[in-house]
Design a protein around this motif. Structure first.
Motif, PDB file in Angstrom:
ATOM      1  N   VAL A   9       0.834  -1.204   0.000  1.00 20.23           N
ATOM      2  CA  VAL A   9       0.000   0.000   0.000  1.00 20.23           C
ATOM      3  C   VAL A   9       0.868   1.253   0.000  1.00 20.23           C
ATOM      4  N   LEU A  10       1.929   1.265   0.851  1.00 20.00           N
ATOM      5  CA  LEU A  10       2.826   2.423   0.909  1.00 20.00           C
ATOM      6  C   LEU A  10       3.515   2.639  -0.432  1.00 20.00           C
ATOM      7  N   SER A  11       4.052   1.559  -1.000  1.00 25.65           N
ATOM      8  CA  SER A  11       4.757   1.678  -2.282  1.00 25.65           C
ATOM      9  C   SER A  11       3.815   2.143  -3.389  1.00 25.65           C
ATOM     10  N   ASP A  12       2.614   1.567  -3.418  1.00 28.61           N
ATOM     11  CA  ASP A  12       1.653   1.943  -4.469  1.00 28.61           C
ATOM     12  C   ASP A  12       1.212   3.394  -4.320  1.00 28.61           C
ATOM     13  N   GLU A  13       1.017   3.843  -3.076  1.00 28.45           N
ATOM     14  CA  GLU A  13       0.561   5.218  -2.860  1.00 28.45           C
ATOM     15  C   GLU A  13       1.634   6.212  -3.296  1.00 28.45           C
ATOM     16  N   ILE A  14       2.889   5.916  -2.974  1.00 30.65           N
ATOM     17  CA  ILE A  14       3.979   6.815  -3.382  1.00 30.65           C
ATOM     18  C   ILE A  14       4.118   6.823  -4.907  1.00 30.65           C
ATOM     19  N   LYS A  15       4.014   5.642  -5.525  1.00 26.93           N
ATOM     20  CA  LYS A  15       4.091   5.588  -6.991  1.00 26.93           C
ATOM     21  C   LYS A  15       2.939   6.358  -7.624  1.00 26.93           C
ATOM     22  N   ARG A  16       1.737   6.209  -7.027  1.00 27.27           N
ATOM     23  CA  ARG A  16       0.584   6.923  -7.564  1.00 27.27           C
ATOM     24  C   ARG A  16       0.801   8.426  -7.497  1.00 27.27           C
ATOM     25  N   LYS A  17       1.301   8.908  -6.340  1.00 27.32           N
ATOM     26  CA  LYS A  17       1.548  10.346  -6.207  1.00 27.32           C
ATOM     27  C   LYS A  17       2.652  10.801  -7.149  1.00 27.32           C
ATOM     28  N   GLN A  18       3.692   9.972  -7.291  1.00 22.77           N
ATOM     29  CA  GLN A  18       4.772  10.340  -8.214  1.00 22.77           C
ATOM     30  C   GLN A  18       4.241  10.466  -9.643  1.00 22.77           C
ATOM     31  N   MET A  19       3.383   9.536 -10.027  1.00 22.69           N
ATOM     32  CA  MET A  19       2.819   9.592 -11.384  1.00 22.69           C
ATOM     33  C   MET A  19       1.950  10.837 -11.559  1.00 22.69           C
ATOM     34  N   ARG A  20       1.131  11.144 -10.537  1.00 25.60           N
ATOM     35  CA  ARG A  20       0.270  12.323 -10.637  1.00 25.60           C
ATOM     36  C   ARG A  20       1.095  13.607 -10.669  1.00 25.60           C
ATOM     37  N   LEU A  21       2.096  13.672  -9.774  1.00 25.24           N
ATOM     38  CA  LEU A  21       2.935  14.876  -9.757  1.00 25.24           C
ATOM     39  C   LEU A  21       3.728  15.009 -11.051  1.00 25.24           C
ATOM     40  N   GLN A  22       4.245  13.878 -11.563  1.00 28.74           N
ATOM     41  CA  GLN A  22       5.006  13.934 -12.816  1.00 28.74           C
ATOM     42  C   GLN A  22       4.109  14.360 -13.967  1.00 28.74           C
ATOM     43  N   LYS A  23       2.863  13.872 -13.943  1.00 28.45           N
ATOM     44  CA  LYS A  23       1.930  14.265 -14.994  1.00 28.45           C
ATOM     45  C   LYS A  23       1.560  15.738 -14.853  1.00 28.45           C
ATOM     46  N   THR A  24       1.407  16.176 -13.595  1.00 27.49           N
ATOM     47  CA  THR A  24       1.134  17.602 -13.364  1.00 27.49           C
ATOM     48  C   THR A  24       2.305  18.452 -13.831  1.00 27.49           C
ATOM     49  N   LEU A  25       3.533  17.960 -13.563  1.00 26.36           N
ATOM     50  CA  LEU A  25       4.726  18.688 -14.023  1.00 26.36           C
ATOM     51  C   LEU A  25       4.764  18.760 -15.545  1.00 26.36           C
ATOM     52  N   ASP A  26       4.400  17.644 -16.198  1.00 26.17           N
ATOM     53  CA  ASP A  26       4.364  17.651 -17.668  1.00 26.17           C
ATOM     54  C   ASP A  26       3.368  18.694 -18.172  1.00 26.17           C
ATOM     55  N   LEU A  27       2.210  18.770 -17.508  1.00 26.46           N
ATOM     56  CA  LEU A  27       1.202  19.748 -17.921  1.00 26.46           C
ATOM     57  C   LEU A  27       1.731  21.167 -17.727  1.00 26.46           C
ATOM     58  N   HIS A  28       2.316  21.441 -16.566  1.00 27.70           N
ATOM     59  CA  HIS A  28       2.871  22.773 -16.320  1.00 27.70           C
ATOM     60  C   HIS A  28       3.975  23.096 -17.328  1.00 27.70           C
ATOM     61  N   THR A  29       4.780  22.077 -17.662  1.00 27.46           N
ATOM     62  CA  THR A  29       5.866  22.301 -18.626  1.00 27.46           C
ATOM     63  C   THR A  29       5.292  22.670 -19.995  1.00 27.46           C
ATOM     64  N   ARG A  30       4.230  21.955 -20.389  1.00 27.99           N
ATOM     65  CA  ARG A  30       3.607  22.283 -21.676  1.00 27.99           C
ATOM     66  C   ARG A  30       3.028  23.692 -21.667  1.00 27.99           C
ATOM     67  N   LEU A  31       2.364  24.022 -20.576  1.00 30.68           N
ATOM     68  CA  LEU A  31       1.796  25.371 -20.483  1.00 30.68           C
ATOM     69  C   LEU A  31       2.902  26.416 -20.496  1.00 30.68           C
ATOM     70  N   GLN A  32       3.993  26.103 -19.802  1.00 31.04           N
ATOM     71  CA  GLN A  32       5.111  27.055 -19.762  1.00 31.04           C
ATOM     72  C   GLN A  32       5.741  27.205 -21.143  1.00 31.04           C
ATOM     73  N   GLN A  33       5.849  26.081 -21.864  1.00 28.93           N
ATOM     74  CA  GLN A  33       6.390  26.149 -23.229  1.00 28.93           C
ATOM     75  C   GLN A  33       5.481  26.983 -24.127  1.00 28.93           C
ATOM     76  N   ALA A  34       4.174  26.800 -23.940  1.00 28.23           N
ATOM     77  CA  ALA A  34       3.238  27.594 -24.742  1.00 28.23           C
ATOM     78  C   ALA A  34       3.373  29.074 -24.416  1.00 28.23           C
ATOM     79  N   LEU A  35       3.506  29.393 -23.122  1.00 29.12           N
ATOM     80  CA  LEU A  35       3.660  30.790 -22.728  1.00 29.12           C
ATOM     81  C   LEU A  35       4.971  31.368 -23.251  1.00 29.12           C
TER      82      LEU A  35
END
Length: 791
Positions: A288-314
């Motif tokens: 459960v601990l490992s899966d929760e950390i991986k889930r958050k890492q995936m969400r944060l990494q995906k959020t970072l990708d989104l911010h990066t795309r928005l930043q590139q567009a800006l």
């Protein structure tokens, strides 16, 4: 008294004359008694005895051949009975030991269990030694009996010897049976005790790892799995990476515990079901601990990708705006110039098509799992910027194409000032503007409705260098504020754990000089209180401003009361420095310094809170410089004033603690509002005296402290000592109660002077400040006190 019935009595008469005569006489007197009870046979010689009893049943003294020693028989009989008693005692000891093992309750701590097991093992080996000794004694006794032989032994020997031999042999057999049973019982008991100890250790380790995993699970649950900006998401990914490292260590420890449990199960442990259940539970918690950390890492990494795309567009918007703004319009009036400008635009659009043609629906679909309301607003804001830029490019392209189609020379148009240097890239599309919803300047009037001929001067005004630099510098100052705050908190933590906590360590006590013991509160003051405030409250407040810079001022204003704790720290600083000077060369500080691997000594770190307090007002000034037209500027200004007031209050209180000679409690006079050095003339108005007469006297140099309830006059003593020992003090002279004070703001002859009179002008003090501004500051503060008293 005989043990059985007597059927015949044989009397062997003595051979000596006197003995025979004595026997005959005695027998005659008692013959009737004997004859009445049983027959009696009188034998004259041993040979007559042999007619009744076989010679093999008689000893040599009666003419027989039986070898018999009565004393030897007694010794053997005694040995047999002693051996039997010893066997019985051994049986009782084994029974008692077995009862003790079965009935004694086991303790709850591992040390006591191991001790009991060691004591019982020792007692087991003692009993084994006693059994071995008794067995050896029985074998020795048995070997002293010869196996009876019917061919050589008489009838009596046949009955006597086999009885003793069989008795000893039977006792030895019982002893062997008891030893075998005892060994089997002990083997089972020892196995169960060892398994109980193994289970206790396993459960203890299981509970430790389980608690650690649950604690880490709670900590990582508090870390959000999204963010409002690239720096914030990167920081949270970094924090999550730290959690992941700790989680991997814990999962590794959990695997060791699970492996230990499997080994116990393979060895047929009696608590097999419990061990398997706990192994499964630990495996579940780890997953459960490992899966929760991986889930958050995936969400944060995906959020970072989104911010990066928005930043590139800006950034693409910035570059496009920069391209349009720097096209020299005077060169675009010709066909060649317009064609080249059009080609530049087309090349840019081709290279930037991936960013300029972002589809918001596609972004929503690709990042649907991480979208929050804030991120949706950011996507919408970026989309608005993209539409604006695309519209501006379309308008510019249309104008250039019309110019090429007409093939006419355009009229002279207004162009940018040629003396201006090339502009820097505009940050108006930066995340600070576009992401947080601040509309760009051209959102008021859409570019498509403006003739391109007049666009360039308008663009020049909106992309001035000052406007371009301010948001970036503002962001830089906020980042510096937060980063230095993190470093400050970390430094306080290392000082408290590496020095202050070590003063309670018994192992370090021997290294401490006597004057340092039990004086950590003097050396460190209220640094723990300051650390808790910054670590638990203020740092988190500042970090929340990464995506909302307008809230920086609120952070300081909301916590202005908490910052008063620095006043207590600074007031303790002279005592702390004095103690440090006396103990700085001690082995304790040298060892602690080497452990921490600090570059600076402890005295430098004890100065950090004072330096940090000064740093805040500098950073606020810098932030205010780049926030003149943004939200929250009023709060920033108030925060700067509050921090400057705090510095002044701390400085005043530091001077106050150096006052000597005052008979009373200075805290009863209220808070120190002002302090400073002045030239003072005094006079008493009991008789007629003119001001010019008063002014003839040489002024006194006095250091004044303005409290809420009194004005204190002191004389500043010369600083003595050198280096760290250089101190100054203020000798108390007298004070005036503020409820009896009046002021005259202007005194003839010098604009820097003002008059303080006391008790209906019975005492008059002419005070000269160093500057007119300083004089006015004091008068304003005194006025506030007097007005407050009137109210």
């Amino acid at each position: 008294s005989f043990p059985g019935n007597l059927h015949l009595v044989m009397v062997l008469r003595p051979t000596g004359f006197f003995q025979r005569t004595f026997t005959d006489i005695g027998f005659r007197f008692s013959q009737e008694d004997f004859l009445l009870k049983l027959p009696v046979v009188m034998l004259s010689s041993v040979s007559d005895l042999l007619t009744y009893i076989d010679e093999q049943q008689l000893t040599p003294e009666f003419g027989g051949t039986l070898e018999y020693c009565h004393s030897e028989w007694v010794i053997f009989r005694t040995a047999i009975e002693s051996f039997a008693l010893t066997v019985k005692e051994i049986a009782q000891m084994l029974q008692s030991f077995g009862t003790e093992l079965a009935e004694t309750e086991l303790p709850d701590d591992m040390y006591s269990i191991e001790r009991i097991l060691a004591l019982r093992t020792e007692k087991y080996y003692q009993l084994k030694e006693e059994i071995t000794a008794v067995t050896k004694e029985g074998n020795l006794l048995l070997s002293s009996f010869e196996e009876p032989d019917a061919g050589e032994c008489s009838q009596d020997q046949h009955h006597e010897r086999p009885g003793d031999w069989e008795t000893v042999n039977r006792l030895l057999g019982q002893l062997r049976e008891m030893e075998t049973a005892f060994d089997g019982f002990w083997e089972k008991h020892q196995l169960k005790m060892e398994q109980y100890l193994q289970l206790w250790k396993f459960e203890q380790r299981f509970q430790e790892v389980k608690n650690a995993i649950e604690f880490l699970m709670g900590q990582q649950a508090e870390l959000p799995d999204t963010g409002d900006s690239v720096p914030q998401v990167k920081q949270r990914l970094k924090d999550l990476g730290h959690f992941d490292g700790m989680a991997q260590d814990l999962i590794g420890k959990a695997q060791v515990v699970i492996l230990h449990g499997h080994q116990l199960a393979a060895n047929h442990h009696y608590a097999l079901n419990l061990i398997c259940q706990q192994c499964n539970e630990l495996r579940h918690h780890s997953d459960v601990l490992s899966d929760e950390i991986k889930r958050k890492q995936m969400r944060l990494q995906k959020t970072l990708d989104l911010h990066t795309r928005l930043q590139q567009a800006l950034q693409c918007c910035d570059e496009g705006a920069y391209l349009l703004a720097n096209q020299q319009m005077d060169k675009c009036q010709s066909k060649e110039g317009a064609q080249k400008a059009l080609q530049d635009i087309e090349r840019f659009l081709e290279s930037s098509s991936a960013y300029l043609n972002y589809d918001p629906q596609a972004l929503h679909y690709d990042f649907e799992s991480v979208l929050t309301s804030e991120l949706k607003c950011q996507i919408q804001s970026v989309q608005v910027k993209l539409e604006n830029v695309r519209s501006m490019f379309e308008n510019r392209q249309s104008c250039f194409k019309k110019l090429l189609d007409k093939h006419v020379r355009p009229v002279q148009l207004v162009a940018p000032r040629p003396e201006n240097p090339p502009r820097s890239k505009s940050p108006l599309f930066s995340p600070k503007h576009g992401v947080n919803g601040c509309p760009p300047p051209w959102d008021v009037v859409r570019p498509s409705s403006i003739c391109w001929t007049y666009l360039m001067p308008l663009w020049d005004a909106r992309f001035s260098s000052k406007g371009a630099r301010s948001p970036a510098k503002r962001s830089h100052v906020i980042n510096e504020l937060i980063e230095t705050e993190r470093v400050y908190v970390e430094e306080l933590f290392t000082v408290l754990t590496g020095y202050r906590a070590e003063m309670d360590n018994p192992a370090m006590l021997i290294l401490m000089p006597p004057m340092l013991r039990n004086r950590k509160d003097v050396l460190f003051g209220n640094m723990p209180e300051i650390y808790d405030f910054h670590n638990k409250i203020f740092l988190h407040s500042l970090e929340s401003c990464l995506g909302a810079p307008e809230r920086v001022g609120f952070c300081f204003l909301d916590r202005r009361e908490d910052f008063q704790m620095y006043e207590k720290y600074c007031q303790n600083k002279p005592r702390s420095e004095s103690l440090w000077r006396q103990c700085s060369e001690s082995t304790f500080f040298q060892v602690s310094w080497l452990k921490l691997e600090h570059k600076l000594g402890l005295d430098s770190y004890l100065l950090k809170p004072v330096q940090r307090l000064t740093k805040y007002q500098l950073l606020l000034k810098e932030l205010l410089k780049y926030s003149t037209s943004c939200d929250g500027v009023q709060e920033l200004q108030e925060a700067l004033v509050a921090m400057l007031d705090l510095l002044k209050s701390v400085n005043d209180s530091m001077h106050q603690i150096s006052i000597t000679g005052y008979d009373g409690d200075l805290s009863e006079l209220g808070k120190v509002l002002m302090q400073g050095s002045f030239s003072v003339w005094t006079g008493h108005r009991k008789g007629p005296t003119k001001m010019k007469d008063l002014a003839r006297f040489k002024p006194m140099q006095r250091h004044l402290f303005l409290y809420e309830k009194a004005l204190v006059f002191c004389k500043k003593r010369e600083e003595h000592g050198d280096g760290y020992d250089k101190t100054s003090s203020y000798s108390f002279k007298h004070f005036l109660k503020m409820n009896a004070v009046g002021i005259t703001e202007n005194v003839k002859g010098d604009h820097r002077k003002f008059e303080i009179w006391y008790s209906g002008r019975e005492e008059v003090y002419v005070v000269q400040a160093q500057t007119v501004d300083l004089k006015m500051a004091w008068l304003n503060e005194i006025r506030k006190i007097l007005f407050k008293q009137q109210e």
